[in-house]
Design a protein around this motif. Sequence first.
Motif, PDB file in Angstrom:
ATOM      1  N   SER A 108     -18.564   7.271   0.488  1.00  0.00           N
ATOM      2  CA  SER A 108     -17.600   6.549   1.320  1.00  0.00           C
ATOM      3  C   SER A 108     -16.181   7.085   1.187  1.00  0.00           C
ATOM      4  O   SER A 108     -15.252   6.530   1.764  1.00  0.00           O
ATOM      5  CB  SER A 108     -17.619   5.061   0.968  1.00  0.00           C
ATOM      6  OG  SER A 108     -17.162   4.856  -0.362  1.00  0.00           O
TER       7      SER A 108
ATOM      8  N   ALA B  73      -9.913  -6.704  -7.101  1.00  0.00           N
ATOM      9  CA  ALA B  73     -10.275  -5.489  -6.370  1.00  0.00           C
ATOM     10  C   ALA B  73     -10.458  -5.796  -4.893  1.00  0.00           C
ATOM     11  O   ALA B  73     -10.081  -5.002  -4.017  1.00  0.00           O
ATOM     12  CB  ALA B  73     -11.540  -4.889  -6.974  1.00  0.00           C
ATOM     13  N   ALA B  74     -11.059  -6.945  -4.601  1.00  0.00           N
ATOM     14  CA  ALA B  74     -11.274  -7.317  -3.202  1.00  0.00           C
ATOM     15  C   ALA B  74      -9.944  -7.485  -2.479  1.00  0.00           C
ATOM     16  O   ALA B  74      -9.800  -7.082  -1.309  1.00  0.00           O
ATOM     17  CB  ALA B  74     -12.087  -8.604  -3.131  1.00  0.00           C
TER      18      ALA B  74
ATOM     19  N   THR C 234       0.835  -1.198   0.000  1.00  0.00           N
ATOM     20  CA  THR C 234       0.000   0.000   0.000  1.00  0.00           C
ATOM     21  C   THR C 234       0.871   1.250   0.000  1.00  0.00           C
ATOM     22  O   THR C 234       2.071   1.202   0.292  1.00  0.00           O
ATOM     23  CB  THR C 234      -0.930   0.058   1.238  1.00  0.00           C
ATOM     24  OG1 THR C 234      -0.223   0.595   2.372  1.00  0.00           O
ATOM     25  CG2 THR C 234      -1.487  -1.313   1.585  1.00  0.00           C
TER      26      THR C 234
ATOM     27  N   THR D  92     -14.183   6.945  -1.366  1.00  0.00           N
ATOM     28  CA  THR D  92     -13.404   5.836  -1.911  1.00  0.00           C
ATOM     29  C   THR D  92     -13.315   5.941  -3.430  1.00  0.00           C
ATOM     30  O   THR D  92     -14.295   6.281  -4.095  1.00  0.00           O
ATOM     31  CB  THR D  92     -14.057   4.488  -1.532  1.00  0.00           C
ATOM     32  OG1 THR D  92     -14.100   4.373  -0.107  1.00  0.00           O
ATOM     33  CG2 THR D  92     -13.276   3.325  -2.116  1.00  0.00           C
TER      34      THR D  92
ATOM     35  N   THR E  24     -11.834   3.477  -6.633  1.00  0.00           N
ATOM     36  CA  THR E  24     -11.308   2.164  -6.970  1.00  0.00           C
ATOM     37  C   THR E  24     -11.145   2.052  -8.487  1.00  0.00           C
ATOM     38  O   THR E  24     -11.679   2.851  -9.252  1.00  0.00           O
ATOM     39  CB  THR E  24     -12.247   1.051  -6.474  1.00  0.00           C
ATOM     40  OG1 THR E  24     -13.543   1.230  -7.076  1.00  0.00           O
ATOM     41  CG2 THR E  24     -12.374   1.072  -4.967  1.00  0.00           C
TER      42      THR E  24
ATOM     43  N   LEU F  76      -5.057  -3.220   1.844  1.00  0.00           N
ATOM     44  CA  LEU F  76      -5.112  -1.917   2.517  1.00  0.00           C
ATOM     45  C   LEU F  76      -5.549  -2.074   3.967  1.00  0.00           C
ATOM     46  O   LEU F  76      -4.948  -1.487   4.876  1.00  0.00           O
ATOM     47  CB  LEU F  76      -6.053  -0.983   1.763  1.00  0.00           C
ATOM     48  CG  LEU F  76      -6.131   0.448   2.293  1.00  0.00           C
ATOM     49  CD1 LEU F  76      -4.798   1.163   2.120  1.00  0.00           C
ATOM     50  CD2 LEU F  76      -7.245   1.234   1.595  1.00  0.00           C
ATOM     51  N   GLU F  77      -6.585  -2.858   4.185  1.00  0.00           N
ATOM     52  CA  GLU F  77      -7.094  -3.036   5.549  1.00  0.00           C
ATOM     53  C   GLU F  77      -6.068  -3.717   6.444  1.00  0.00           C
ATOM     54  O   GLU F  77      -5.983  -3.427   7.641  1.00  0.00           O
ATOM     55  CB  GLU F  77      -8.386  -3.843   5.506  1.00  0.00           C
ATOM     56  CG  GLU F  77      -9.556  -3.084   4.877  1.00  0.00           C
ATOM     57  CD  GLU F  77     -10.795  -3.950   4.698  1.00  0.00           C
ATOM     58  OE1 GLU F  77     -10.662  -5.200   4.789  1.00  0.00           O
ATOM     59  OE2 GLU F  77     -11.877  -3.391   4.458  1.00  0.00           O
TER      60      GLU F  77
ATOM     61  N   LYS G 284      -8.366  -4.126  -1.578  1.00  0.00           N
ATOM     62  CA  LYS G 284      -8.980  -3.591  -0.357  1.00  0.00           C
ATOM     63  C   LYS G 284      -8.478  -4.335   0.877  1.00  0.00           C
ATOM     64  O   LYS G 284      -8.160  -3.714   1.912  1.00  0.00           O
ATOM     65  CB  LYS G 284     -10.494  -3.685  -0.445  1.00  0.00           C
ATOM     66  CG  LYS G 284     -11.231  -3.107   0.758  1.00  0.00           C
ATOM     67  CD  LYS G 284     -12.738  -3.209   0.596  1.00  0.00           C
ATOM     68  CE  LYS G 284     -13.456  -2.611   1.805  1.00  0.00           C
ATOM     69  NZ  LYS G 284     -14.945  -2.714   1.670  1.00  0.00           N
TER      70      LYS G 284
ATOM     71  N   GLU H 100      -8.708   5.231  -0.284  1.00  0.00           N
ATOM     72  CA  GLU H 100      -9.622   5.875   0.663  1.00  0.00           C
ATOM     73  C   GLU H 100      -9.037   7.212   1.101  1.00  0.00           C
ATOM     74  O   GLU H 100      -7.813   7.362   1.205  1.00  0.00           O
ATOM     75  CB  GLU H 100      -9.860   4.967   1.871  1.00  0.00           C
ATOM     76  CG  GLU H 100     -10.526   3.639   1.496  1.00  0.00           C
ATOM     77  CD  GLU H 100     -10.800   2.740   2.703  1.00  0.00           C
ATOM     78  OE1 GLU H 100     -10.462   3.149   3.849  1.00  0.00           O
ATOM     79  OE2 GLU H 100     -11.341   1.635   2.496  1.00  0.00           O
TER      80      GLU H 100
ATOM     81  N   GLN I 148      -7.791   2.166   8.208  1.00  0.00           N
ATOM     82  CA  GLN I 148      -8.338   3.478   8.517  1.00  0.00           C
ATOM     83  C   GLN I 148      -7.836   3.944   9.880  1.00  0.00           C
ATOM     84  O   GLN I 148      -7.787   3.181  10.834  1.00  0.00           O
ATOM     85  CB  GLN I 148      -9.866   3.419   8.515  1.00  0.00           C
ATOM     86  CG  GLN I 148     -10.539   4.772   8.687  1.00  0.00           C
ATOM     87  CD  GLN I 148     -12.050   4.675   8.543  1.00  0.00           C
ATOM     88  OE1 GLN I 148     -12.588   3.611   8.281  1.00  0.00           O
ATOM     89  NE2 GLN I 148     -12.747   5.793   8.707  1.00  0.00           N
TER      90      GLN I 148
ATOM     91  N   HIS J 148      -7.414   0.286  -4.591  1.00  0.00           N
ATOM     92  CA  HIS J 148      -8.498   0.700  -3.714  1.00  0.00           C
ATOM     93  C   HIS J 148      -7.967   1.840  -2.855  1.00  0.00           C
ATOM     94  O   HIS J 148      -7.057   1.638  -2.039  1.00  0.00           O
ATOM     95  CB  HIS J 148      -8.952  -0.461  -2.821  1.00  0.00           C
ATOM     96  CG  HIS J 148     -10.078  -0.114  -1.890  1.00  0.00           C
ATOM     97  ND1 HIS J 148     -11.400  -0.410  -2.164  1.00  0.00           N
ATOM     98  CD2 HIS J 148     -10.086   0.526  -0.683  1.00  0.00           C
ATOM     99  CE1 HIS J 148     -12.159   0.025  -1.182  1.00  0.00           C
ATOM    100  NE2 HIS J 148     -11.380   0.592  -0.261  1.00  0.00           N
TER     101      HIS J 148
END
Length: 840
Positions: free
Chosen positions: A230, A331-332, A193, A232, A234, A338-339, A335, A266, A344, A264
Amino acid sequence: MLVLTLTPLGIAGACSEPSLSPRGGENDGGSDSTVRGTDAAIDDASVADSANPADSSEPLPSGLARFVNPIIGTKGGETWPGADLPFGMLQFSPETTRGNQTRTPAPGGYAHSAMKIRGFSLTHLSGTGCAGAFGDIPFFPYAGTVSTSPTADTTDKIYASTFLRPNEQAIAGYYGVTLDSKVRAELTATMRTGSARFTYPADKPATLLIRASNSELGSTEAHVSIDAASRTITGSVTSGNFCGYIYGEAGNVDRRSYYTVYFHAEFDRPITATGSWADNVVKPGSTESNGGTTYGKDGFPPAGKGSGAYAVFDTGGQPVNMRVGISFVSAANAKANLEAENPQGTTFETVKQKAWEAWNEKLDRVQVTGGTDDQRTTFYTSVYHSLLHPNVFNDVNGEYVGMDQKVHKLSPGQNAQYANFSGWDVYRGQLQLVTLLEPTIGGDIAQSLLNQADQNKGVWDRWTHAQGGTHVMTGDPGHAAVPAIYAFGGTNFDAKGALASMVHAATTVTEEDKSKDGWNVMVVGERPSLDKYLTIHYVPAFGSDPKEGNAWGGASETLEDVVADFGVAQLAARLGENATHDEFLRRSGYWRNVFNPAAHSSGGYIQDRRYDGTWVTPFTPNTEDGFAEGSSAQYTLMVQHDVHGLFEAMGGNEKATARLDRFFHFDNGLWALTGAGGEHAEINNEPSVAAAWMYNFLGAPYKTQDTVREIINEHWKNSEIGIPGQDDLGAMSAWYAWSALGVYPQYIGRSELLLGTPLFTKAVIRTSKGRTLTINAPGATANTRYVQSVSVNGQPSTRAWVPESFLAGDGTLDFTVSTQPNKEWGAAPGDTPPSFPPAP
């Protein structure tokens, strides 16, 4: 590195112009006919113009990362200054421009002399040739209103910004620049990321462009979607096309996409307006865009093609912070990456600090004492560049896309899958350095190469980009790389499976091996002319007759195959496969079949040879006929495992010494190290990198010490011009790191080290498996070129090398150095390094 030039008829020589050169380099920003070009006008002022290694208002943190200057090599070395982690999947760095949106001015996306930025993209390769690679998903913070399509801005006049060098900062894991638009952009990274902080002027709209389709070499598809609620954004881009421009309209060998990268992103500020564009049409209020640039008729994206989107933020007087994850799977997964790594609430400063710590952890494995600040900066930046590639390619859940374009999981026991393998370059020292410092990573790289071959119908592609095989360059470097990794301690992979796969590939002729498709830079077969190699025991000269060869340079291809065969032999011996060892060691002697003892009045040379056994004439030592990116004189010295045999074939040590002396010097005695013509060294390219160490085999190691130190002192610097040629994913930087330590891995597939002169008074190497290697050279300076004496583990030694056993555990080398040569040390026949010829 790729240095040839091509004309419609083939190779026109390494320095011809006009050219379509896969070496790449910096172009004029507007010409479609030339992609080479260089920053040729280098003066003292440009050397002094090296960017600050850090913001002068903020003191550098502690740790060895403070000696990294990512600006080194950005003028000619094709490096880039952006944010990355060691072996990181994401590389967050600027895309500069000279006013042509379809041509990156340098293959890494960043040219030191191009003072305008059009975006900050998420993927890069360091030091490559051709016309670039990656440069995916450029984000550009624009202080203004989007009223026309950014794709229609073909000269980057509107949606780009100039900057001043004092307003740019680059340190390990961080890049920052204040653009002349008054926007401040800052970048940092985790493994998968990136974090960006964009500070906009208060009196202008805070707009962010997402140039989804504008990868450095174009794209066949791109998508962006904005969810303002959101906060966001993507999307994805599908690209590839490495070196695909070379063959014009008739080629189409590599003019294809072979990877998709998803992102992705944010944001921490509200999105107040959106828009998109496709080609010359802009759509205010839209939240989606689609469409690639295509690769055009000439292999380059045509001007005015492509898509993207933009978002306008309510800054509230605060910076806009972006966190973005990428994945080559889905794409999933982008994300999820990133998580997992940058969730966040994670602040920019937190990511920046962790990136700094990650580089400190890796660089701390080599602690040097002594030298000047410039020397330490040059050294640690060379180690830094050596650790940028290959890149982690699997997501946090272990998934990655294989060479078969299917989703795979990590092999049992494998920690990471790696991608981006510049095979022809990195097998000569970079992989050995990586494995010495991080044996487990080395083993994972070897497993990754085997996985790619298994997924690619057993083919070990020479140059893999993401999950695509490009066929670029020559030889069979995977067969050299894997044994080299094993020899330096990277044993945590399926070595028996790798050996079986390599033996099969080296003994089983495929239709691709016999094909001329892709000639000359991207011949599609793993071992071009393997059928001839197995029967007449060399690769014959290229010719239209089916009996002749189909490789890019029959003579040099023979030498590359010989290197690979020697590596296979060494791995086989370590695994107890004695018959395989004997067979491939015998094959490693095939270099003699392209050595013509009567080639020239000055002695024997490697020479191109036809299928019927006749030599290709006319011949001079500077000929490039039969050689890839080099001359006969340069390639003749590329017999690294049987140096004594080579020198005997040349007529003995006296003649070989004279040959080396002429190779590195003009007739007037001045150094001839680069740009001196085909009869002399080109220390900026791989075929010549080991030659300076070969005096050790002649009982004259003081000449190796002299030559290597001259190269170090004069051709490596703490400046943008500090790398003598393209860095080739760290291959050249690794040569410098080894040489500055005073040791060199001469044999591909073995771990003996030749001894030179350390640049530093002390170096302590601590590997990730707990071994400690100490190199002491009290009194070492730039001027103490020569070794007076050496002790190995406390015992005096007159040998100009150390055996493999030295790396088996803790070891210590003690050098006494001087400004005057000791011509007796290492001079006796028993003191010279060994050769490994086939049995008589």
